[in-house]
Design an enzyme around this catalytic site. Sequence first.
Site, mmCIF file in Angstrom:
data_model
loop_
_atom_site.group_PDB
_atom_site.id
_atom_site.type_symbol
_atom_site.label_atom_id
_atom_site.label_comp_id
_atom_site.label_asym_id
_atom_site.label_seq_id
_atom_site.Cartn_x
_atom_site.Cartn_y
_atom_site.Cartn_z
ATOM 1 N N ARG A 169 0.822 -1.218 0.000
ATOM 2 C CA ARG A 169 0.000 0.000 0.000
ATOM 3 C C ARG A 169 0.855 1.266 0.000
ATOM 4 O O ARG A 169 0.498 2.271 0.596
ATOM 5 C CB ARG A 169 -0.969 0.002 1.187
ATOM 6 C CG ARG A 169 -1.899 -1.211 1.242
ATOM 7 C CD ARG A 169 -2.770 -1.304 0.005
ATOM 8 N NE ARG A 169 -3.625 -2.497 0.043
ATOM 9 C CZ ARG A 169 -3.346 -3.641 -0.566
ATOM 10 N NH1 ARG A 169 -2.218 -3.767 -1.260
ATOM 11 N NH2 ARG A 169 -4.175 -4.662 -0.500
ATOM 12 N N GLU A 206 -5.897 2.693 5.808
ATOM 13 C CA GLU A 206 -5.500 2.441 4.418
ATOM 14 C C GLU A 206 -6.138 3.494 3.516
ATOM 15 O O GLU A 206 -5.542 3.929 2.537
ATOM 16 C CB GLU A 206 -5.948 1.041 3.989
ATOM 17 C CG GLU A 206 -5.636 0.691 2.554
ATOM 18 C CD GLU A 206 -5.990 -0.746 2.234
ATOM 19 O OE1 GLU A 206 -6.547 -0.978 1.156
ATOM 20 O OE2 GLU A 206 -5.695 -1.632 3.064
ATOM 21 N N SER A 256 -11.858 -1.088 1.985
ATOM 22 C CA SER A 256 -11.207 -1.477 3.238
ATOM 23 C C SER A 256 -10.599 -0.244 3.895
ATOM 24 O O SER A 256 -9.777 0.447 3.296
ATOM 25 C CB SER A 256 -10.134 -2.520 2.962
ATOM 26 O OG SER A 256 -9.501 -2.922 4.150
#
Length: 303
Positions: free
Chosen positions: A176, A296, A226
């Site tokens: 990420r 995230e 998410s």
Amino acid sequence: MSDDKLYETLKLSLPSDRIRRNESLDKYTHTKTGGKADYLVLPNTYEEASAVTAIAYETGVPLTMLGNGSNLIIRDGGIRGIVLHFNRLNKITVQGNTITAQSGAAIIDVSRTALNQTLTGIEFACGIPGSVGGALVMNAGAYGGEVSHVLVNATLLTKDGEIITLKNEELELSYRSSIISKKDFIVLEAVFALEPGKYHAIKAMMDELTYLRESKQPLEFPSCGSVFKRPPNHFAGKLIQDSGLQKARIGGAEVSGKHAGFIVNVDGATATDYLSLINHIQRTVKKKFGVHLHTEVKIIGED
């Protein structure tokens, strides 16, 4: 620079119908939340994008890149300066085993193009709702695959409007993360190298991944996907669920009853509702398990 002068300067680079003043951004995010942009600019070409970037650099006006808003929360105060939105830069081309996709193309559409060309390697992206640009910035991945596995290179805009190309290994792609956000680069296009495959095998894999996604994720509600990164030796959704937070709600934002790693907009939620619920989740999980959940989802804009 005054608003009127900035507007006139921008009109030297692209038509006025693609320069929108005080544009509400809630229609551009998957959560259906977010304040207004001072200027939302919609380039049709790389040259237009480069010119607008150079204007922002030379005048000191803040510049923000907006993809398709799938992994993003824009605060209710909106975004000052210029927001570049690449939804018009969405071309996908195929040459042999290589697919080139512009930043505004959906990464899902890249996977569908690969299927139609019987190319394998990017099936994992068939359920990722982001743009190609966003997928590169976050090194998006799912079900064991990620962008770094198939990316050859990326064409980028620097802060001063220069167009450069970096190879996969130069992008510092990790979980990420990438050099793109660290250097404030803007993605223009990406080149993916795939392998010849068999149509039915590729489709079967994509169908299976789509089923897994639809059966486990709350796709019936607006959401940012998410919310939290996976903490070491844990799963964020499991920690949230075990903290008794499933279906917890602040305003119109609610922890999904289907998957605790998602926060859904069930009743006209604001960005403030989302952020308040995120903070509540982080505090509760930290107190119960001693684990800090890092977001995230990207959070930008003013309160």
